[in-house]
Structure formats: C-alpha cells, structure tokens
Design a protein around this motif. Structure first.
Motif, PDB file in Angstrom:
ATOM      1  N   ILE A   6      45.484  44.558  25.724  1.00 49.88           N
ATOM      2  CA  ILE A   6      45.619  43.291  26.431  1.00 49.88           C
ATOM      3  C   ILE A   6      45.959  43.561  27.887  1.00 49.88           C
ATOM      4  N   GLN A   7      45.406  42.732  28.755  1.00 49.05           N
ATOM      5  CA  GLN A   7      45.651  42.841  30.193  1.00 49.05           C
ATOM      6  C   GLN A   7      46.055  41.468  30.702  1.00 49.05           C
ATOM      7  N   ALA A   8      47.238  41.404  31.291  1.00 47.69           N
ATOM      8  CA  ALA A   8      47.694  40.178  31.942  1.00 47.69           C
ATOM      9  C   ALA A   8      47.641  40.436  33.443  1.00 47.69           C
ATOM     10  N   LEU A   9      46.807  39.643  34.139  1.00 49.47           N
ATOM     11  CA  LEU A   9      46.593  39.853  35.576  1.00 49.47           C
ATOM     12  C   LEU A   9      47.119  38.636  36.337  1.00 49.47           C
ATOM     13  N   PHE A  10      47.911  38.888  37.360  1.00 49.51           N
ATOM     14  CA  PHE A  10      48.587  37.829  38.112  1.00 49.51           C
ATOM     15  C   PHE A  10      48.102  37.842  39.557  1.00 49.51           C
ATOM     16  N   GLU A  11      47.847  36.672  40.091  1.00 44.61           N
ATOM     17  CA  GLU A  11      47.386  36.585  41.484  1.00 44.61           C
ATOM     18  C   GLU A  11      48.051  35.382  42.145  1.00 44.61           C
ATOM     19  N   LYS A  12      48.707  35.641  43.264  1.00 40.42           N
ATOM     20  CA  LYS A  12      49.397  34.583  44.005  1.00 40.42           C
ATOM     21  C   LYS A  12      48.369  33.602  44.557  1.00 40.42           C
ATOM     22  N   ASN A  13      48.662  32.314  44.409  1.00 43.94           N
ATOM     23  CA  ASN A  13      47.789  31.261  44.932  1.00 43.94           C
ATOM     24  C   ASN A  13      48.705  30.205  45.553  1.00 43.94           C
ATOM     25  N   GLY A  14      49.243  30.520  46.743  1.00 42.19           N
ATOM     26  CA  GLY A  14      50.231  29.638  47.365  1.00 42.19           C
ATOM     27  C   GLY A  14      51.464  29.566  46.479  1.00 42.19           C
ATOM     28  N   ASP A  15      51.847  28.334  46.087  1.00 35.78           N
ATOM     29  CA  ASP A  15      53.006  28.145  45.201  1.00 35.78           C
ATOM     30  C   ASP A  15      52.605  28.258  43.742  1.00 35.78           C
ATOM     31  N   LYS A  16      51.321  28.472  43.506  1.00 41.04           N
ATOM     32  CA  LYS A  16      50.826  28.566  42.134  1.00 41.04           C
ATOM     33  C   LYS A  16      50.476  30.015  41.813  1.00 41.04           C
ATOM     34  N   THR A  17      50.083  30.246  40.570  1.00 38.95           N
ATOM     35  CA  THR A  17      49.694  31.596  40.152  1.00 38.95           C
ATOM     36  C   THR A  17      48.399  31.526  39.363  1.00 38.95           C
ATOM     37  N   ASN A  18      47.406  32.266  39.825  1.00 42.13           N
ATOM     38  CA  ASN A  18      46.176  32.428  39.042  1.00 42.13           C
ATOM     39  C   ASN A  18      46.435  33.538  38.040  1.00 42.13           C
ATOM     40  N   PHE A  19      46.094  33.255  36.793  1.00 36.81           N
ATOM     41  CA  PHE A  19      46.403  34.175  35.709  1.00 36.81           C
ATOM     42  C   PHE A  19      45.130  34.447  34.919  1.00 36.81           C
ATOM     43  N   THR A  20      44.867  35.722  34.670  1.00 39.17           N
ATOM     44  CA  THR A  20      43.716  36.117  33.841  1.00 39.17           C
ATOM     45  C   THR A  20      44.241  36.972  32.701  1.00 39.17           C
ATOM     46  N   PHE A  21      43.771  36.665  31.501  1.00 36.50           N
ATOM     47  CA  PHE A  21      44.201  37.407  30.314  1.00 36.50           C
ATOM     48  C   PHE A  21      42.968  37.967  29.629  1.00 36.50           C
ATOM     49  N   ASN A  22      42.923  39.284  29.484  1.00 39.31           N
ATOM     50  CA  ASN A  22      41.812  39.948  28.794  1.00 39.31           C
ATOM     51  C   ASN A  22      42.295  40.569  27.497  1.00 39.31           C
ATOM     52  N   VAL A  23      41.513  40.384  26.449  1.00 39.08           N
ATOM     53  CA  VAL A  23      41.744  41.105  25.198  1.00 39.08           C
ATOM     54  C   VAL A  23      40.515  41.983  24.991  1.00 39.08           C
ATOM     55  N   ILE A  24      40.715  43.299  25.076  1.00 46.16           N
ATOM     56  CA  ILE A  24      39.605  44.243  24.968  1.00 46.16           C
ATOM     57  C   ILE A  24      39.612  44.842  23.561  1.00 46.16           C
ATOM     58  N   HIS A  25      38.522  44.626  22.839  1.00 38.73           N
ATOM     59  CA  HIS A  25      38.410  45.075  21.447  1.00 38.73           C
ATOM     60  C   HIS A  25      37.731  46.437  21.383  1.00 38.73           C
ATOM     61  N   PRO A  26      38.002  47.198  20.312  1.00 33.66           N
ATOM     62  CA  PRO A  26      37.396  48.524  20.203  1.00 33.66           C
ATOM     63  C   PRO A  26      35.874  48.486  20.068  1.00 33.66           C
ATOM     64  N   THR A  27      35.312  47.416  19.479  1.00 28.32           N
ATOM     65  CA  THR A  27      33.851  47.315  19.335  1.00 28.32           C
ATOM     66  C   THR A  27      33.407  45.884  19.628  1.00 28.32           C
ATOM     67  N   GLU A  28      32.124  45.741  19.927  1.00 25.92           N
ATOM     68  CA  GLU A  28      31.553  44.404  20.155  1.00 25.92           C
ATOM     69  C   GLU A  28      31.633  43.568  18.886  1.00 25.92           C
TER      70      GLU A  28
END
Length: 152
Positions: free
Chosen positions: A101-123
C-alpha cells in the motif's frame, strides 16, 4: 524489473482531497491514537496492537467484526518520506494478503490531495480484489478519515 504499465494493471488507486492541512492528514496516518479513530469501515472498533513507524518497522491493527471474528491488518513499512508518502507491505486477513500500500500526500493550500495505491502481486489478484469490492471498502475508510479530520 517489471514495467510501469504492468504495475498499473496490478494497482487499485483511490484519490481524495481532504479539507485539512497536510500536517493534520499526516498525523492522522502516523499517530496510533488517531489511526484507531478512522481505520476500518464505519461501526468497526480498531485496536492498534503494534505501530513501529520507521522503515522496517511493523504495524498491526485488529478490528472486531459484528460476528465476533477478528479482522487483522498488518505489514512492514518499506518507505517513509515525511509529509509525502508512506509505503508498506500489507495483509488484510482474511480478505487480502501480500499487497503493497502507498499513501501519497500533496499539499493543496489548506487542503490535502491524497492518493492511495494498493499494488497486488498479480493482475488476476487485482481483478479478483476489485470484484470483491476493494474500492467500496477503502472508500468507506477514507470517508471516516475525512470525517475525523473535519472534527479536528
């Protein structure tokens, strides 16, 4: 080394913009007393059993299901970049095992852009998890996180 598009086919991504400053969103992800408030679907009680927030450190949370069974989440932190990203191996037993799992945080003024990835071993595994409702599951978790942040 697998190429990026192949990795993308194994990845489920959710994006949110939280109405909270990045420091607060980061703290919600990194302080055990906060994690216990939002981790897991609505109505679930989460206990933080282990929380060693460093690369190589382990984490383990349990949730009591309404039927009395325990739902166990655990993993090992792989990469931590302050206020930017948290990557971890993860198992969500009994449903999901051996993902990253990857939790990615990005400042957006007073807000936060958040991206969450779940990477599986196979398609195939990724496809199966998607059919099982992984988006809804995590969607409800991040709804709770959003509510938690609004109350802060």
């Amino acid at each position: 080394m697998s190429n990026q598009s192949e990795a993308n086919n194994r990845t489920v991504t959710l994006k949110r913009t939280f109405n909270a400053p990045i420091k607060l969103v980061w703290e919600a992800w990194t302080h055990p007393e906060h994690i216990a408030q939002w981790w897991g679907p609505k109505g679930m009680n989460t206990k933080v059993i282990e929380h060693d927030f460093r690369v190589g450190g382990k984490w383990k949370y349990t949730m009591q299901m309404p039927d009395g069974n325990e739902f166990i989440s655990d993993g090992v932190y792989l990469e931590i970049v302050e206020l930017k990203k948290i990557c971890s191996s993860a198992n969500f037993r009994p449903m999901t095992e051996g993902v990253e799992i990857q939790a990615l945080f990005e400042k957006n003024g007073d807000k936060t852009n958040f991206t969450f990835n779940v990477i599986h071993p196979t398609e195939e595994y990724c496809e199966q998890q998607t059919k099982m409702g992984i988006m809804n599951g995590w969607g409800s978790v991040f709804d709770r996180l959003g509510e938690f942040l609004e109350e802060k």
